[in-house]
Design a protein around this motif. Structure first.
Motif, PDB file in Angstrom:
ATOM      1  N   GLY A 126       0.821  -1.215   0.000  1.00  0.00           N
ATOM      2  CA  GLY A 126       0.000   0.000   0.000  1.00  0.00           C
ATOM      3  C   GLY A 126       0.847   1.253   0.000  1.00  0.00           C
ATOM      4  N   SER A 127       0.165   2.380  -0.201  1.00  0.00           N
ATOM      5  CA  SER A 127       0.911   3.631  -0.394  1.00  0.00           C
ATOM      6  C   SER A 127       1.079   4.418   0.893  1.00  0.00           C
ATOM      7  N   LYS A 128       0.429   3.959   1.983  1.00  0.00           N
ATOM      8  CA  LYS A 128       0.430   4.783   3.203  1.00  0.00           C
ATOM      9  C   LYS A 128       0.855   3.948   4.405  1.00  0.00           C
ATOM     10  N   LEU A 129       1.669   4.558   5.261  1.00  0.00           N
ATOM     11  CA  LEU A 129       2.002   3.953   6.553  1.00  0.00           C
ATOM     12  C   LEU A 129       1.821   5.058   7.602  1.00  0.00           C
ATOM     13  N   ASP A 130       0.975   4.822   8.576  1.00  0.00           N
ATOM     14  CA  ASP A 130       0.685   5.857   9.577  1.00  0.00           C
ATOM     15  C   ASP A 130       1.663   5.840  10.748  1.00  0.00           C
ATOM     16  N   LEU A 131       2.170   4.666  11.106  1.00  0.00           N
ATOM     17  CA  LEU A 131       2.987   4.561  12.313  1.00  0.00           C
ATOM     18  C   LEU A 131       4.075   3.507  12.137  1.00  0.00           C
ATOM     19  N   LEU A 132       5.304   3.898  12.448  1.00  0.00           N
ATOM     20  CA  LEU A 132       6.442   2.967  12.470  1.00  0.00           C
ATOM     21  C   LEU A 132       7.003   2.969  13.885  1.00  0.00           C
ATOM     22  N   ILE A 133       7.028   1.785  14.521  1.00  0.00           N
ATOM     23  CA  ILE A 133       7.633   1.672  15.850  1.00  0.00           C
ATOM     24  C   ILE A 133       8.914   0.842  15.725  1.00  0.00           C
ATOM     25  N   ASN A 134      10.053   1.522  15.872  1.00  0.00           N
ATOM     26  CA  ASN A 134      11.351   0.833  15.833  1.00  0.00           C
ATOM     27  C   ASN A 134      11.653   0.304  17.228  1.00  0.00           C
ATOM     28  N   ASN A 135      11.231  -0.934  17.471  1.00  0.00           N
ATOM     29  CA  ASN A 135      11.321  -1.567  18.777  1.00  0.00           C
ATOM     30  C   ASN A 135      12.397  -2.634  18.852  1.00  0.00           C
ATOM     31  N   ALA A 136      12.725  -3.261  17.711  1.00  0.00           N
ATOM     32  CA  ALA A 136      13.662  -4.400  17.706  1.00  0.00           C
ATOM     33  C   ALA A 136      14.964  -4.018  18.409  1.00  0.00           C
ATOM     34  N   SER A 137      15.481  -4.963  19.202  1.00  0.00           N
ATOM     35  CA  SER A 137      16.654  -4.658  20.005  1.00  0.00           C
ATOM     36  C   SER A 137      17.324  -5.936  20.482  1.00  0.00           C
ATOM     37  N   CYS A 138      18.668  -5.885  20.583  1.00  0.00           N
ATOM     38  CA  CYS A 138      19.402  -7.025  21.139  1.00  0.00           C
ATOM     39  C   CYS A 138      20.212  -6.504  22.328  1.00  0.00           C
ATOM     40  N   PHE A 139      19.861  -6.970  23.489  1.00  0.00           N
ATOM     41  CA  PHE A 139      20.412  -6.446  24.742  1.00  0.00           C
ATOM     42  C   PHE A 139      21.695  -7.205  25.093  1.00  0.00           C
ATOM     43  N   PHE A 140      22.741  -6.966  24.305  1.00  0.00           N
ATOM     44  CA  PHE A 140      23.991  -7.705  24.483  1.00  0.00           C
ATOM     45  C   PHE A 140      24.899  -6.986  25.472  1.00  0.00           C
ATOM     46  N   ASP A 141      25.476  -7.719  26.416  1.00  0.00           N
ATOM     47  CA  ASP A 141      26.408  -7.092  27.364  1.00  0.00           C
ATOM     48  C   ASP A 141      27.839  -7.114  26.799  1.00  0.00           C
ATOM     49  N   ASN A 142      28.789  -6.543  27.559  1.00  0.00           N
ATOM     50  CA  ASN A 142      30.165  -6.422  27.051  1.00  0.00           C
ATOM     51  C   ASN A 142      30.754  -7.789  26.713  1.00  0.00           C
ATOM     52  N   ASP A 143      30.521  -8.781  27.581  1.00  0.00           N
ATOM     53  CA  ASP A 143      31.107 -10.109  27.330  1.00  0.00           C
ATOM     54  C   ASP A 143      30.603 -10.689  26.008  1.00  0.00           C
ATOM     55  N   SER A 144      29.296 -10.493  25.741  1.00  0.00           N
ATOM     56  CA  SER A 144      28.712 -11.055  24.506  1.00  0.00           C
ATOM     57  C   SER A 144      29.408 -10.470  23.280  1.00  0.00           C
ATOM     58  N   VAL A 145      29.616  -9.177  23.265  1.00  0.00           N
ATOM     59  CA  VAL A 145      30.193  -8.552  22.063  1.00  0.00           C
ATOM     60  C   VAL A 145      31.703  -8.711  22.036  1.00  0.00           C
ATOM     61  N   ASP A 146      32.328  -8.835  23.223  1.00  0.00           N
ATOM     62  CA  ASP A 146      33.800  -9.008  23.243  1.00  0.00           C
ATOM     63  C   ASP A 146      34.196 -10.392  22.740  1.00  0.00           C
ATOM     64  N   ASN A 147      33.314 -11.364  22.910  1.00  0.00           N
ATOM     65  CA  ASN A 147      33.630 -12.743  22.511  1.00  0.00           C
ATOM     66  C   ASN A 147      33.049 -13.122  21.164  1.00  0.00           C
ATOM     67  N   ASP A 148      32.353 -12.192  20.518  1.00  0.00           N
ATOM     68  CA  ASP A 148      31.715 -12.527  19.232  1.00  0.00           C
ATOM     69  C   ASP A 148      31.632 -11.259  18.376  1.00  0.00           C
ATOM     70  N   SER A 149      32.536 -11.122  17.435  1.00  0.00           N
ATOM     71  CA  SER A 149      32.590  -9.876  16.643  1.00  0.00           C
ATOM     72  C   SER A 149      31.303  -9.683  15.834  1.00  0.00           C
ATOM     73  N   GLU A 150      30.645 -10.790  15.494  1.00  0.00           N
ATOM     74  CA  GLU A 150      29.365 -10.639  14.772  1.00  0.00           C
ATOM     75  C   GLU A 150      28.324  -9.979  15.679  1.00  0.00           C
ATOM     76  N   ALA A 151      28.360 -10.323  16.968  1.00  0.00           N
ATOM     77  CA  ALA A 151      27.395  -9.732  17.923  1.00  0.00           C
ATOM     78  C   ALA A 151      27.638  -8.233  18.032  1.00  0.00           C
TER      79      ALA A 151
END
Ligand SMILES: NC(=O)C1=CN([C@@H]2O[C@H](COP(=O)(O)OP(=O)(O)OC[C@H]3O[C@@H](n4cnc5c(N)ncnc54)[C@H](OP(=O)(O)O)[C@@H]3O)[C@@H](O)[C@H]2O)C=CC1
Ligand SMILES: Nc1nc2c(c(=O)[nH]1)N=C([C@H](O)[C@@H](O)CO)CN2
Length: 235
Positions: free
Chosen positions: A72-97
């Motif tokens: 369709g041609s119209k969108l009234d509302l976009l809610i950007n909610n998606a999120s990944c709550f990664f802590d330091n250890d998660s991202v330090d041990n996984d560069s993809e994270a």
């Protein structure tokens, strides 16, 4: 004409509940998910259109924009909610994270906003709501990448509020302790609630009330509302 909304991360918890609330308000909801298909299947039973995309992949996000444009041609509302709550250890041990944190919180919202800008402008009350965090202003040292990414989304809120006015409004909600995760033990919960003046876990209704408030107040853009029981006062 039926109002339409896109909710990202609609398969569980806040995304699921706000998508359900919008359906009850009469919206046609595009319910995005990555892995929580069961929740989105339940929303589909209520009339939602499911859209699967892994926001760690730009191609997935671009395909999602194409799918929504075809509907369709119209969108009234976009809610950007998606999120990944990664802590330091998660991202330090996984560069993809580490990459995923910024893809999910910054690149995907940027591609969705710019890709759907015309559809949002075609609405008579086009609105984007970015879900950030009280950590945006006072970051946690345990979630450094996550807080930086949320700060980027907060900055984008202000930039797009200026860039898309007057056709589209752009605002943010900064949650505090609205809903603990199953893995959070009592010690963590008590520590967080000790820091929270109202001393309770907020639940999802105050968040949904704030979405409706932002929707129904046509003079708000570039704003960010904390829904946190006052916890930010003690960060
Ligand atoms: N809960 C709280 O107390 C707080 C929450 N917030 C913020 O509020 C919002 C809602 O919180 P909550 O419901 O707890 O969030 P959750 O962490 O429970 O859910 C996050 C959603 O993001 C989606 N997601 C995660 N990774 C990806 C990915 N790679 N691609 C696409 N989607 C992805 C998930 O989809 P799927 O399930 O389909 O995989 C899920 O639906 C979030 O933005 C959060 O950061 C901020 C502060 C406090
Ligand atoms: N995507 C998520 N982000 C955040 C969550 C969550 O559950 N999912 N939770 C918090 C809160 O700080 C909460 O865990 C209280 O400690 C922050 N962001």
């Amino acid at each position: 004409m039926t109002k339409t909304a896109l909710v990202t991360g609609a398969g569980r918890r806040f995304g699921f509940e706000v998508a359900k609330a919008l359906i009850e308000d009469g919206y046609k909801v595009f319910a995005h998910y990555n892995s929580s298909k069961d929740g989105v299947d339940e929303l589909s039973q209520l009339g939602a259109e499911p859209i699967q995309a892994n926001f760690a992949r730009q191609h997935d996000v671009k395909e999602m924009v194409t799918q929504i444009k075809k509907s369709g041609s119209k969108l009234d509302l976009l809610i950007n909610n998606a999120s990944c709550f990664f802590d330091n250890d998660s991202v330090d041990n996984d560069s993809e994270a580490l990459e995923t944190v910024f893809q999910v919180h910054n690149i995907a919202p940027y591609l969705l906003i710019t890709g759907l800008q015309q559809q949002l402008s075609n609405s008579d009350n086009g609105l984007i709501i970015n879900i950030t965090d009280i950590y945006t202003d006072k970051p946690s040292t345990n979630y450094i990448a996550y807080c930086a990414a949320k700060a980027g989304l907060a900055n984008m809120t202000q930039a797009f509020a200026k860039a898309l006015a007057p056709d589209v409004r752009v605002n943010a909600i900064q949650p505090g302790p609205i809903l603990f995760l199953p893995e959070h033990d009592n010690e963590h919960k008590m520590q967080v609630l000790d820091e929270t003046p109202l001393q309770v876990e907020g639940g999802l209704e105050p968040m949904i009330d704030t979405v409706r408030f932002l929707r129904d107040n046509p003079f708000l853009t570039g704003e960010s509302i904390k829904v946190d029981g006052g916890r930010a006062l003690n960060l």
